[in-house]
Design an enzyme around this catalytic site. Structure first.
Site, PDB file in Angstrom:
ATOM      1  N   ASP A  11       7.037  15.120  -1.507  1.00 52.45           N
ATOM      2  CA  ASP A  11       8.771  14.906  -0.996  1.00 52.45           C
ATOM      3  C   ASP A  11       9.110  15.372  -1.583  1.00 52.45           C
ATOM      4  O   ASP A  11       8.473  15.453  -2.821  1.00 52.45           O
ATOM      5  CB  ASP A  11       8.707  13.178  -2.299  1.00 52.45           C
ATOM      6  N   ASP A 132      10.567   0.618   6.273  1.00 50.94           N
ATOM      7  CA  ASP A 132      10.464   0.476   4.379  1.00 50.94           C
ATOM      8  C   ASP A 132      11.496  -0.796   4.545  1.00 50.94           C
ATOM      9  O   ASP A 132      12.537  -1.126   5.127  1.00 50.94           O
ATOM     10  CB  ASP A 132      11.647   1.722   3.876  1.00 50.94           C
TER      11      ASP A 132
END
Length: 248
Positions: A11, A132
């Site tokens: 990330d 998500d």
């Protein structure tokens, strides 16, 4: 059993390798300043893919950490899937030309499903949908906003659209090492024909063992981040379990 794939996560925030807790940008832990070196380490460990998220891009709605992604592509030598801020066909095609093997579309899947379908049809096997969820509802815009759409409603929207995979993230577990939400992931995988990848909360080798149990055979893979960075999960050991399961 089918070939389960473990995806180590990189990330990106401000060009650095970070992990968030529950998708909160203010709860970021920096694990390195050289994304390319991290990608090389993952490839040398034996991982077959790398999962990359441009966190800044997810909030901005356009790619922000392009230089870091290029470093990852140059250093790793393995396929990379990328999400975060990819919202139109121009961005999809630009990343595929730069060497990304698969783009992940999340916010766009909620707000512009026809674009996602068109991208999947134009680039077979190269477009995944990021689903998500927080409390069963789909979150968008870098998880800053929660929609009224359920996980299953969003996933079913793309049946027969040519989507390569659905990456299902339980936000409440992400970065917290609480264990994968295998029950919800299993239910989603059973409800659609698209391969489903679990994300959020993988804590240790026991999670890998559970992922590989027969009842979870419909799950195509899982993403692991903090467990690797904190040393709670040994990548080589985890991959050995996966290889053994494939051979069984």
């Amino acid at each position: 059993m089918a070939a389960v794939i473990l995806y180590p996560a990189i990330d990106l925030k401000g060009g650095s390798v970070v992990r968030l807790k529950e998708g909160d940008m203010d709860r970021a832990t920096v694990y390195g300043r050289d994304p390319g070196a991290q990608a090389r380490t993952f490839a040398e460990t034996g991982f077959e893919w790398i999962h990359v998220v441009d966190l800044d891009g997810a909030f901005a709605g356009a790619s922000v950490n392009a230089a870091a992604v290029d470093d990852i592509l140059d250093a790793s030598g393995v396929p990379v899937q990328l999400g975060g801020g990819i919202r139109d066909m121009k961005a999809v095609e630009a990343w595929l030309k730069r060497g990304v093997s698969r783009v992940i579309l999340g916010t766009a899947a909620v707000r512009d499903p026809e674009f996602v379908k068109a991208a999947a049809q134009a680039h077979p096997g190269k477009v995944a949908v990021g689903v998500d969820a927080r409390d069963g509802r789909v979150a968008v815009q870098g998880w800053a906003e929660v929609s009224d759409m359920t996980v299953l409603d969003l996933a079913k929207r793309f049946e027969d659209a040519g989507v390569a995979a659905i990456i299902y993230t339980d936000i409440a577990r992400d970065g917290l090492l609480k264990g994968l939400n295998l029950e919800s992931t299993r239910e989603l995988a059973a409800a659609v024909t698209i391969p489903v990848i679990a994300s959020g909360g993988l804590a240790d080798i026991e999670d890998v063992r559970r992922l590989l149990e027969p009842e979870n055979a419909a799950i195509a893979g899982a993403i692991t981040g903090r467990a690797l960075y904190d040393g709670r999960l040994d990548g080589r050991e985890a991959l050995a379990f996966v290889r053994a399961a494939r051979a069984a």
